[in-house]
Design a protein around this motif. Structure first.
Motif, PDB file in Angstrom:
ATOM      1  N   ASP A  42       6.353   3.381  -5.943  1.00 19.40           N
ATOM      2  CA  ASP A  42       5.754   3.034  -4.657  1.00 19.40           C
ATOM      3  C   ASP A  42       4.238   2.984  -4.824  1.00 19.40           C
ATOM      4  N   VAL A  43       3.610   2.058  -4.122  1.00 20.87           N
ATOM      5  CA  VAL A  43       2.199   1.799  -4.361  1.00 20.87           C
ATOM      6  C   VAL A  43       1.292   2.885  -3.780  1.00 20.87           C
ATOM      7  N   ALA A  44       1.722   3.583  -2.745  1.00 22.17           N
ATOM      8  CA  ALA A  44       0.874   4.609  -2.140  1.00 22.17           C
ATOM      9  C   ALA A  44       0.586   5.736  -3.134  1.00 22.17           C
ATOM     10  N   THR A  45       1.611   6.170  -3.862  1.00 19.34           N
ATOM     11  CA  THR A  45       1.419   7.229  -4.845  1.00 19.34           C
ATOM     12  C   THR A  45       0.500   6.766  -5.970  1.00 19.34           C
ATOM     13  N   VAL A  46       0.714   5.547  -6.420  1.00 17.73           N
ATOM     14  CA  VAL A  46      -0.122   4.993  -7.489  1.00 17.73           C
ATOM     15  C   VAL A  46      -1.585   4.955  -7.068  1.00 17.73           C
ATOM     16  N   LEU A  47      -1.852   4.474  -5.858  1.00 16.91           N
ATOM     17  CA  LEU A  47      -3.236   4.361  -5.396  1.00 16.91           C
ATOM     18  C   LEU A  47      -3.876   5.727  -5.198  1.00 16.91           C
ATOM     19  N   SER A  48      -3.095   6.702  -4.795  1.00 14.72           N
ATOM     20  CA  SER A  48      -3.628   8.071  -4.698  1.00 14.72           C
ATOM     21  C   SER A  48      -4.075   8.551  -6.071  1.00 14.72           C
ATOM     22  N   TRP A  49      -3.262   8.298  -7.070  1.00 18.79           N
ATOM     23  CA  TRP A  49      -3.555   8.697  -8.453  1.00 18.79           C
ATOM     24  C   TRP A  49      -4.826   8.011  -8.952  1.00 18.79           C
ATOM     25  N   VAL A  50      -4.945   6.703  -8.687  1.00 17.34           N
ATOM     26  CA  VAL A  50      -6.116   5.957  -9.146  1.00 17.34           C
ATOM     27  C   VAL A  50      -7.369   6.397  -8.387  1.00 17.34           C
ATOM     28  N   ALA A  51      -7.251   6.530  -7.076  1.00 14.84           N
ATOM     29  CA  ALA A  51      -8.419   6.901  -6.272  1.00 14.84           C
ATOM     30  C   ALA A  51      -8.962   8.264  -6.661  1.00 14.84           C
ATOM     31  N   ALA A  52      -8.069   9.180  -7.019  1.00 12.20           N
ATOM     32  CA  ALA A  52      -8.498  10.533  -7.383  1.00 12.20           C
ATOM     33  C   ALA A  52      -9.282  10.561  -8.685  1.00 12.20           C
ATOM     34  N   GLN A  53      -9.134   9.493  -9.505  1.00  7.44           N
ATOM     35  CA  GLN A  53      -9.763   9.503 -10.830  1.00  7.44           C
ATOM     36  C   GLN A  53     -10.742   8.348 -11.032  1.00  7.44           C
ATOM     37  N   THR A  54     -11.218   7.796  -9.918  1.00  6.80           N
ATOM     38  CA  THR A  54     -12.286   6.797  -9.934  1.00  6.80           C
ATOM     39  C   THR A  54     -13.327   7.227  -8.910  1.00  6.80           C
ATOM     40  N   GLU A  55     -14.464   6.542  -8.923  1.00  9.39           N
ATOM     41  CA  GLU A  55     -15.570   6.973  -8.070  1.00  9.39           C
ATOM     42  C   GLU A  55     -15.972   5.967  -6.999  1.00  9.39           C
ATOM     43  N   ARG A  56     -16.080   4.687  -7.368  1.00 11.24           N
ATOM     44  CA  ARG A  56     -16.652   3.703  -6.438  1.00 11.24           C
ATOM     45  C   ARG A  56     -15.687   2.590  -6.056  1.00 11.24           C
ATOM     46  N   ILE A  57     -14.802   2.230  -6.938  1.00  9.99           N
ATOM     47  CA  ILE A  57     -13.949   1.077  -6.726  1.00  9.99           C
ATOM     48  C   ILE A  57     -12.972   1.308  -5.575  1.00  9.99           C
ATOM     49  N   ASP A  58     -12.796   0.295  -4.721  1.00  8.14           N
ATOM     50  CA  ASP A  58     -11.787   0.381  -3.675  1.00  8.14           C
ATOM     51  C   ASP A  58     -10.397   0.335  -4.291  1.00  8.14           C
ATOM     52  N   VAL A  59      -9.420   0.881  -3.582  1.00 10.62           N
ATOM     53  CA  VAL A  59      -8.019   0.782  -3.996  1.00 10.62           C
ATOM     54  C   VAL A  59      -7.256   0.061  -2.886  1.00 10.62           C
ATOM     55  N   GLY A  60      -6.386  -0.865  -3.289  1.00 11.45           N
ATOM     56  CA  GLY A  60      -5.700  -1.674  -2.297  1.00 11.45           C
ATOM     57  C   GLY A  60      -4.232  -1.863  -2.608  1.00 11.45           C
ATOM     58  N   SER A  61      -3.423  -1.926  -1.562  1.00 12.72           N
ATOM     59  CA  SER A  61      -1.989  -2.168  -1.707  1.00 12.72           C
ATOM     60  C   SER A  61      -1.739  -3.674  -1.704  1.00 12.72           C
ATOM     61  N   ALA A  62      -1.145  -4.149  -2.772  1.00 10.33           N
ATOM     62  CA  ALA A  62      -0.840  -5.566  -2.867  1.00 10.33           C
ATOM     63  C   ALA A  62       0.588  -5.747  -3.383  1.00 10.33           C
ATOM     64  N   ILE A  63       1.577  -5.297  -2.608  1.00  7.48           N
ATOM     65  CA  ILE A  63       1.427  -4.994  -1.171  1.00  7.48           C
ATOM     66  C   ILE A  63       2.278  -3.787  -0.814  1.00  7.48           C
ATOM     67  N   PHE A  64       2.012  -3.192   0.383  1.00 10.80           N
ATOM     68  CA  PHE A  64       3.013  -2.356   1.039  1.00 10.80           C
ATOM     69  C   PHE A  64       4.072  -3.305   1.604  1.00 10.80           C
ATOM     70  N   GLN A  65       5.341  -3.055   1.257  1.00 12.37           N
ATOM     71  CA  GLN A  65       6.414  -3.915   1.756  1.00 12.37           C
ATOM     72  C   GLN A  65       6.786  -3.513   3.191  1.00 12.37           C
ATOM     73  N   ILE A  66       6.750  -4.458   4.080  1.00 11.92           N
ATOM     74  CA  ILE A  66       7.018  -4.184   5.489  1.00 11.92           C
ATOM     75  C   ILE A  66       8.416  -3.600   5.717  1.00 11.92           C
ATOM     76  N   PRO A  67       9.472  -4.081   5.036  1.00 13.40           N
ATOM     77  CA  PRO A  67      10.786  -3.473   5.288  1.00 13.40           C
ATOM     78  C   PRO A  67      10.916  -2.051   4.763  1.00 13.40           C
TER      79      PRO A  67
END
Length: 349
Positions: A42-67
């Motif tokens: 799931d992308v939310a967990t991945v982005l949490s992992w990336v955001a915790a170990q980066t400083e400036r770059i935005d993190v984005g879901s491409a994509i959260f699946q609506i269903p």
């Protein structure tokens, strides 16, 4: 024009490299790091992992699946990620496809446009942090005649308005995206075909709400391979193109196949799909025209890639998300650095 990096799907055996790629993109000044989900990580967990170990770059879901999530759950996740990352989250949404929606999530793939519009409406309401009430075709909040009450989001996102993107391909979806979103996530975007495949529909949607494309983030993901042998470089992307044009969705409902047709590749698109669905993946890849790959990817020496980047910028692209070719960390990092060099040579940095 800004640069982004698209990590694709997590869990394909390159997870440690993916994190290193995100960290290098952060160091190089890339604006955003996107990640995807289908029916694995799931992308939310991945982005949490990336955001915790980066400083400036935005993190984005491409994509959260609506269903995959209720709209209120998506609002909670977006607010949490924005808070934890210090205001670096971008919310990308998409309906996925009929096979995943119905086969994995058990959600009928019906009325995707109406479902998306209502989903976005609820997210926007939840983000306002007022008691959440909604009466629609797909969701009613709170449920009537029960103990439910209108609740207010308790998490405070860093920003009042988290940027919201929609993955859009078809004309009707593009038009609605222009109307209700802050940006569009695109694939197989060719600058030469931008007006008829993408921009015309987006402008129509923006006009419905009294806006133009000013401030709207146009974000295609573009494969990148650097070198001198154009044919060999493009051939790396044949299986990828064949998968989407031939194998995504179903024989009757493949958005990518229809996009290739709108770009003038009707006969090739039909052949690719026929071979792919018959199990001949190699034949499908061989049927992909070189010109289609070259139009929708960045291949060649840095100077040629810089020229193509100018074409993307002139077509209205505001964030160019790169997907560097390669199976090793060194190859992908080299692609990241070449992207920055090309942007600078193009005079777009």
């Amino acid at each position: 024009m800004r640069l982004g990096i698209n990590l694709g799907y997590w869990g394909a055996g390159m997870d440690a490299d993916n994190l290193a790629v995100a960290q290098e993109a952060d160091r190089l000044g890339y604006s955003v790091c996107w990640a995807a989900e289908a029916y694995g990580s799931d992308v939310a967990t991945v982005l949490s992992w990336v955001a915790a170990q980066t400083e400036r770059i935005d993190v984005g879901s491409a994509i959260f699946q609506i269903p995959a999530r209720t709209p209120a759950m998506t609002a909670m996740t977006a607010a949490t990620l924005d808070s934890l990352s210090g205001g670096r989250f971008r919310l990308g949404l998409g309906v996925s496809g009929p096979q995943v929606s119905e086969g994995w999530y058990g959600v009928r793939f019906d009325k995707p446009l109406a479902r998306t519009r209502e989903y976005v409406e609820i997210i926007r309401k939840a983000m306002e942090r007022t008691p959440l009430r909604h009466e629609g075709q797909h969701w009613t909040l709170p449920l009537p005649d029960g103990p439910g009450k209108a609740l207010k989001l308790t998490v405070h996102p860093v920003r009042e308005r988290i940027p919201l993107y929609i993955a859009a391909i078809g004309p009707k979806n593009l038009e609605q995206t222009g109307e209700i979103a802050d940006g569009a996530l695109l694939v197989f975007f060719a600058p030469e075909h931008a007006e008829e495949t993408t921009l015309g529909a987006l402008r129509a949607g923006r006009a419905k709400v009294g806006k133009d494309l000013t401030g709207f983030d146009l974000v295609p993901t573009v494969p990148l391979a650097v070198g001198d042998d154009l044919r060999a470089l493009a051939d790396q992307f044949r299986p990828y193109t064949a998968l989407y044009v031939g194998g995504m969705g179903s024989a009757k409902q493949n958005f990518y196949n229809k996009l290739a047709q709108r770009m003038g590749y009707e006969q090739a698109a039909a052949e690719i799909q026929e071979k792919y669905l018959a199990g001949d993946k190699d034949g499908a890849a061989a049927a992909v025209p070189h010109e289609l790959i070259d139009a929708t990817a960045l291949v060649g020496p840095v100077e040629r890639i810089a020229d193509r980047m100018r074409a993307y910028a002139e077509a209205g692209v505001t964030t160019l998300s790169l997907a560097p070719a390669g199976f090793t960390l060194e190859e992908r990092v080299a692609g990241l650095r070449a992207g920055v060099e090309a942007l600078e040579r193009a005079g777009l940095a």
